[in-house]
Design a protein around this motif. Structure first.
Motif, PDB file in Angstrom:
ATOM      1  N   ALA A  40       0.841  -1.181   0.000  1.00 53.10           N
ATOM      2  CA  ALA A  40       0.000   0.000   0.000  1.00 53.10           C
ATOM      3  C   ALA A  40       0.886   1.244   0.000  1.00 53.10           C
ATOM      4  N   PRO A  41       0.343   2.383  -0.420  1.00 54.68           N
ATOM      5  CA  PRO A  41       1.140   3.610  -0.420  1.00 54.68           C
ATOM      6  C   PRO A  41       1.735   3.911   0.951  1.00 54.68           C
ATOM      7  N   GLY A  42       3.020   4.194   0.976  1.00 55.65           N
ATOM      8  CA  GLY A  42       3.695   4.515   2.211  1.00 55.65           C
ATOM      9  C   GLY A  42       4.002   3.334   3.100  1.00 55.65           C
ATOM     10  N   GLN A  43       3.702   2.136   2.643  1.00 55.81           N
ATOM     11  CA  GLN A  43       3.914   0.933   3.439  1.00 55.81           C
ATOM     12  C   GLN A  43       4.952   0.029   2.793  1.00 55.81           C
ATOM     13  N   GLU A  44       5.526  -0.831   3.605  1.00 53.19           N
ATOM     14  CA  GLU A  44       6.424  -1.843   3.073  1.00 53.19           C
ATOM     15  C   GLU A  44       5.622  -2.964   2.438  1.00 53.19           C
ATOM     16  N   ARG A  45       6.256  -3.657   1.532  1.00 54.83           N
ATOM     17  CA  ARG A  45       5.617  -4.804   0.925  1.00 54.83           C
ATOM     18  C   ARG A  45       5.431  -5.891   1.979  1.00 54.83           C
ATOM     19  N   GLU A  46       4.208  -6.397   2.091  1.00 56.46           N
ATOM     20  CA  GLU A  46       3.904  -7.357   3.131  1.00 56.46           C
ATOM     21  C   GLU A  46       3.383  -8.669   2.566  1.00 56.46           C
ATOM     22  N   PHE A  47       3.599  -9.696   3.324  1.00 57.24           N
ATOM     23  CA  PHE A  47       3.168 -11.035   2.963  1.00 57.24           C
ATOM     24  C   PHE A  47       1.663 -11.157   3.015  1.00 57.24           C
ATOM     25  N   VAL A  48       1.112 -11.858   2.038  1.00 53.53           N
ATOM     26  CA  VAL A  48      -0.321 -12.126   2.010  1.00 53.53           C
ATOM     27  C   VAL A  48      -0.593 -13.621   2.132  1.00 53.53           C
ATOM     28  N   ALA A  49      -0.030 -14.394   1.228  1.00 56.66           N
ATOM     29  CA  ALA A  49      -0.269 -15.834   1.232  1.00 56.66           C
ATOM     30  C   ALA A  49       0.810 -16.534   0.425  1.00 56.66           C
ATOM     31  N   ALA A  50       0.999 -17.814   0.703  1.00 55.20           N
ATOM     32  CA  ALA A  50       1.975 -18.613  -0.025  1.00 55.20           C
ATOM     33  C   ALA A  50       1.451 -20.027  -0.180  1.00 55.20           C
ATOM     34  N   ILE A  51       1.959 -20.708  -1.187  1.00 50.70           N
ATOM     35  CA  ILE A  51       1.565 -22.077  -1.449  1.00 50.70           C
ATOM     36  C   ILE A  51       2.796 -22.879  -1.836  1.00 50.70           C
ATOM     37  N   SER A  52       2.855 -24.110  -1.386  1.00 46.57           N
ATOM     38  CA  SER A  52       3.993 -24.962  -1.674  1.00 46.57           C
ATOM     39  C   SER A  52       4.011 -25.369  -3.136  1.00 46.57           C
ATOM     40  N   GLY A  53       5.144 -25.897  -3.560  1.00 39.69           N
ATOM     41  CA  GLY A  53       5.267 -26.331  -4.941  1.00 39.69           C
ATOM     42  C   GLY A  53       4.262 -27.396  -5.314  1.00 39.69           C
ATOM     43  N   SER A  54       3.942 -28.261  -4.377  1.00 38.19           N
ATOM     44  CA  SER A  54       2.980 -29.326  -4.616  1.00 38.19           C
ATOM     45  C   SER A  54       1.541 -28.837  -4.557  1.00 38.19           C
ATOM     46  N   GLY A  55       1.334 -27.691  -3.928  1.00 42.67           N
ATOM     47  CA  GLY A  55      -0.008 -27.193  -3.702  1.00 42.67           C
ATOM     48  C   GLY A  55      -0.670 -27.758  -2.467  1.00 42.67           C
ATOM     49  N   ARG A  56       0.022 -28.615  -1.754  1.00 45.90           N
ATOM     50  CA  ARG A  56      -0.562 -29.265  -0.586  1.00 45.90           C
ATOM     51  C   ARG A  56      -0.591 -28.381   0.649  1.00 45.90           C
ATOM     52  N   TYR A  57       0.312 -27.433   0.720  1.00 47.04           N
ATOM     53  CA  TYR A  57       0.435 -26.620   1.917  1.00 47.04           C
ATOM     54  C   TYR A  57       0.290 -25.147   1.570  1.00 47.04           C
ATOM     55  N   THR A  58      -0.406 -24.437   2.429  1.00 47.61           N
ATOM     56  CA  THR A  58      -0.587 -23.007   2.261  1.00 47.61           C
ATOM     57  C   THR A  58      -0.358 -22.286   3.574  1.00 47.61           C
ATOM     58  N   ASP A  59      -0.106 -21.003   3.456  1.00 52.98           N
ATOM     59  CA  ASP A  59       0.062 -20.135   4.603  1.00 52.98           C
ATOM     60  C   ASP A  59      -0.530 -18.790   4.222  1.00 52.98           C
ATOM     61  N   SER A  60      -1.076 -18.093   5.182  1.00 50.53           N
ATOM     62  CA  SER A  60      -1.638 -16.782   4.900  1.00 50.53           C
ATOM     63  C   SER A  60      -1.489 -15.879   6.112  1.00 50.53           C
ATOM     64  N   ALA A  61      -1.458 -14.599   5.846  1.00 54.42           N
ATOM     65  CA  ALA A  61      -1.345 -13.619   6.913  1.00 54.42           C
ATOM     66  C   ALA A  61      -2.627 -13.572   7.729  1.00 54.42           C
ATOM     67  N   ASP A  62      -2.480 -13.244   9.001  1.00 53.18           N
ATOM     68  CA  ASP A  62      -3.653 -13.166   9.870  1.00 53.18           C
ATOM     69  C   ASP A  62      -4.678 -12.157   9.364  1.00 53.18           C
ATOM     70  N   SER A  63      -4.209 -11.116   8.723  1.00 50.01           N
ATOM     71  CA  SER A  63      -5.099 -10.072   8.259  1.00 50.01           C
ATOM     72  C   SER A  63      -6.043 -10.530   7.148  1.00 50.01           C
ATOM     73  N   VAL A  64      -5.688 -11.615   6.477  1.00 54.35           N
ATOM     74  CA  VAL A  64      -6.515 -12.096   5.377  1.00 54.35           C
ATOM     75  C   VAL A  64      -7.042 -13.496   5.598  1.00 54.35           C
ATOM     76  N   LYS A  65      -6.620 -14.140   6.662  1.00 51.39           N
ATOM     77  CA  LYS A  65      -7.033 -15.506   6.929  1.00 51.39           C
ATOM     78  C   LYS A  65      -8.550 -15.601   7.040  1.00 51.39           C
ATOM     79  N   GLY A  66      -9.104 -16.578   6.348  1.00 53.70           N
ATOM     80  CA  GLY A  66     -10.541 -16.751   6.327  1.00 53.70           C
ATOM     81  C   GLY A  66     -11.229 -15.982   5.224  1.00 53.70           C
ATOM     82  N   ARG A  67     -10.524 -15.055   4.614  1.00 54.69           N
ATOM     83  CA  ARG A  67     -11.091 -14.265   3.525  1.00 54.69           C
ATOM     84  C   ARG A  67     -10.409 -14.541   2.181  1.00 54.69           C
TER      85      ARG A  67
END
Length: 125
Positions: A40-67
């Motif tokens: 966002a403007p004036g902000q550092e680049r932040e993590f949102v979500a990631a997925i493993s190469g296999s697609g089996r595992y994911t991770d997401s930031a608390d700010s977007v989890k569930g959405r």
């Protein structure tokens, strides 16, 4: 040599949904973890979500989890970010990133050598 191109951004009202796509080209075969980051403007680049190469595992930031949900389609060599219940604070440029082959999920942007050009997501109230 990996090229990433994001698409799907745009203007949406609060509570709405968008699906971002990240098309990968080049030498993308194999297990490359992929992630989504936003800035966002004036902000550092932040993590949102990631997925493993296999697609089996994911991770997401608390700010977007569930959405937000990250997924990938190996056949199309594409990663997705489904964004539901969008809020004005989700407004940012969203970047797709890919990590090196056979590495794991990480939230650190410094660990991703490949980046797309970004796509703007604007959520109005």
């Amino acid at each position: 040599q990996v090229q990433l191109v994001e698409s799907g951004g745009g203007l949406v009202q609060a509570g709405g949904s968008l699906r971002l796509s990240c098309a990968a080209s080049g030498r993308t075969g194999g297990a490359y973890p992929m992630g989504w980051f936003r800035q966002a403007p004036g902000q550092e680049r932040e993590f949102v979500a990631a997925i493993s190469g296999s697609g089996r595992y994911t991770d997401s930031a608390d700010s977007v989890k569930g959405r937000f949900t990250i997924s990938r389609d190996s056949a199309k060599n594409t990663a997705y970010l489904q964004m539901n219940s969008l809020k004005p604070e989700d407004t940012a440029v969203y970047y797709c990133a890919a990590r090196s082959y056979n590495t794991g999920i990480t939230r650190s942007k410094d660990a991703y050598p490949y980046w797309g050009q970004g796509t703007q997501v604007t959520v109005s109230s």
